[in-house]
Design an enzyme around this catalytic site. Structure first.
Site, PDB file in Angstrom:
ATOM      1  N   ASN A   9      -4.482  -2.297   6.418  1.00 31.67           N
ATOM      2  CA  ASN A   9      -5.455  -2.432   5.337  1.00 31.67           C
ATOM      3  C   ASN A   9      -6.168  -3.795   5.439  1.00 31.67           C
ATOM      4  OD1 ASN A   9      -6.574  -3.131   2.772  1.00 31.67           O
ATOM      5  ND2 ASN A   9      -5.291  -1.587   1.784  1.00 31.67           N
ATOM      6  N   LYS A  12      -6.235  -5.985   2.198  1.00 28.67           N
ATOM      7  CA  LYS A  12      -4.988  -6.714   1.944  1.00 28.67           C
ATOM      8  C   LYS A  12      -4.897  -7.925   2.859  1.00 28.67           C
ATOM      9  CE  LYS A  12      -1.739  -3.027   0.659  1.00 28.67           C
ATOM     10  NZ  LYS A  12      -0.449  -2.422   1.008  1.00 28.67           N
ATOM     11  N   GLU A  36       6.218   5.233   6.483  1.00 30.84           N
ATOM     12  CA  GLU A  36       6.872   4.702   5.296  1.00 30.84           C
ATOM     13  C   GLU A  36       7.928   5.682   4.796  1.00 30.84           C
ATOM     14  OE1 GLU A  36       4.398   3.978   1.832  1.00 30.84           O
ATOM     15  OE2 GLU A  36       3.628   2.186   2.813  1.00 30.84           O
ATOM     16  N   ASP A  65       4.164  -3.618  -0.075  1.00 33.29           N
ATOM     17  CA  ASP A  65       3.885  -2.329  -0.665  1.00 33.29           C
ATOM     18  C   ASP A  65       3.448  -2.566  -2.101  1.00 33.29           C
ATOM     19  OD1 ASP A  65       3.930   0.528   0.090  1.00 33.29           O
ATOM     20  OD2 ASP A  65       5.100   0.664  -1.752  1.00 33.29           O
ATOM     21  N   ASP A 140      -9.380  -1.150  -7.340  1.00 35.80           N
ATOM     22  CA  ASP A 140     -10.024  -2.326  -7.949  1.00 35.80           C
ATOM     23  C   ASP A 140     -11.170  -1.975  -8.911  1.00 35.80           C
ATOM     24  OD1 ASP A 140      -8.337  -4.178  -6.828  1.00 35.80           O
ATOM     25  OD2 ASP A 140      -9.655  -4.676  -5.156  1.00 35.80           O
ATOM     26  N   HIS A 171      -1.696  -9.502  -8.418  1.00 43.81           N
ATOM     27  CA  HIS A 171      -0.307  -9.175  -8.074  1.00 43.81           C
ATOM     28  C   HIS A 171       0.015  -9.686  -6.665  1.00 43.81           C
ATOM     29  CE1 HIS A 171      -3.253  -6.258  -6.907  1.00 43.81           C
ATOM     30  NE2 HIS A 171      -2.418  -5.529  -6.192  1.00 43.81           N
TER      31      HIS A 171
HETATM   32  P1  IMP Z   1      -0.004   0.596  -0.189  1.00 43.59           P
HETATM   33  O1  IMP Z   1       0.681  -0.645  -0.636  1.00 43.59           O
HETATM   34  O2  IMP Z   1      -0.788   0.354   1.054  1.00 43.59           O
HETATM   35  O3  IMP Z   1       0.918   1.771  -0.123  1.00 43.59           O
HETATM   36  O4  IMP Z   1      -1.130   0.856  -1.260  1.00 43.59           O
HETATM   37  C1  IMP Z   1      -0.992   1.678  -2.355  1.00 43.59           C
HETATM   38  C2  IMP Z   1      -2.317   2.143  -2.895  1.00 43.59           C
HETATM   39  O5  IMP Z   1      -2.707   1.256  -3.898  1.00 43.59           O
HETATM   40  C3  IMP Z   1      -3.455   2.246  -1.897  1.00 43.59           C
HETATM   41  O6  IMP Z   1      -4.234   3.362  -2.222  1.00 43.59           O
HETATM   42  C4  IMP Z   1      -4.249   1.016  -2.101  1.00 43.59           C
HETATM   43  O7  IMP Z   1      -5.618   1.197  -1.891  1.00 43.59           O
HETATM   44  C5  IMP Z   1      -3.961   0.720  -3.559  1.00 43.59           C
HETATM   45  N1  IMP Z   1      -3.867  -0.706  -3.721  1.00 43.59           N
HETATM   46  C6  IMP Z   1      -2.945  -1.547  -3.209  1.00 43.59           C
HETATM   47  N2  IMP Z   1      -3.236  -2.815  -3.538  1.00 43.59           N
HETATM   48  C7  IMP Z   1      -4.380  -2.742  -4.261  1.00 43.59           C
HETATM   49  C8  IMP Z   1      -5.196  -3.736  -4.844  1.00 43.59           C
HETATM   50  O8  IMP Z   1      -4.968  -4.950  -4.749  1.00 43.59           O
HETATM   51  N3  IMP Z   1      -6.267  -3.291  -5.494  1.00 43.59           N
HETATM   52  C9  IMP Z   1      -6.588  -1.970  -5.603  1.00 43.59           C
HETATM   53  N4  IMP Z   1      -5.867  -1.015  -5.069  1.00 43.59           N
HETATM   54  C10 IMP Z   1      -4.765  -1.405  -4.387  1.00 43.59           C
END
Ligand code: IMP
Length: 185
Positions: A9, A12, A36, A65, A140, A171
């Site tokens: 990502n 991130k 995962e 995560d 977001d 976060h």
């Molecule tokens: P993962 O941590 O990659 O499994 O992300 C979980 C989901 O939450 C994904 O669809 C991300 O796009 C979303 N997500 C994770 N972090 C953020 C953030 O900081 N802002 C908005 N969406 C987030």
């Protein structure tokens, strides 16, 4: 000190790079095909992914995560946030939880071959009435953090409308600052 951040990502990664620069840490992005585990707990997922990634790369690294937790929906989508986002996106969450309280949570898992350390961060807020803003990624455009002492924002803007506000109180920032402090010791 160079540390790998295992993530596919780009959003991130760029956030993490900025945050950890303040600790003198240079992070390098690597992607992995590791699958995962499925769990209700972002801590369990991050921990398992960090161990699997260390077995693959053999260098100090971290994974993270994250999830959007909505109490009205019993914590949904939580640890299933990525899957839900792919299936129904922000439109789906708005249909279920417009205006409801929500919380973003992150768990960062750092592995160096000796141990796996977990660092968590969260930010409370609520789901907007409609998607707004072009910054950030994922949820977001529909997440509005609550007012935070010391940080100047109205409590009415989404993370996607005010990326600098996200940088200041997200976060991810809260979890990665703990990692930064730990690695600086
Ligand atoms: P993962 O941590 O990659 O499994 O992300 C979980 C989901 O939450 C994904 O669809 C991300 O796009 C979303 N997500 C994770 N972090 C953020 C953030 O900081 N802002 C908005 N969406 C987030």
């Amino acid at each position: 000190m160079e540390i790998l951040f295992i993530t596919g990502n780009a959003g991130k990664f760029s956030e993490a790079k900025k945050i950890l620069k303040h600790f003198g840490l240079n992070i390098v992005q690597r992607d992995s095909l590791i699958e995962e585990i499925r769990s209700d707990s972002i801590e369990e997922i991050a921990s398992a992914s960090a161990q699997a990634a260390y077995a693959e790369f053999g260098k100090p690294l971290f994974v993270e995560d994250s999830g959007l937790f909505i109490p009205f929906l019993n914590g949904f989508p939580g640890a299933y946030s990525a899957w839900v986002f792919r299936k129904v996106g922000n439109v789906g969450i708005l249909a279920l939880a417009k205006g409801k309280e929500a919380e973003f949570r992150t768990c960062v898992a750092y592995a160096d071959g000796k141990e796996v350390k977990l660092f968590t961060g969260s930010v409370k807020g609520r789901i907007a009435e409609e998607a707004r803003g072009k910054g950030g990624f994922g949820y977001d455009p529909i997440f509005m953090p609550e007012k935070t002492p010391g940080i100047n924002h109205s409590g009415e803007k989404t993370f996607a409308e005010a990326p600098e506000m996200k940088d200041a109180l997200s976060h991810r920032k809260r979890a990665l600052e703990k990692l930064g402090a730990y690695l600086k010791r």
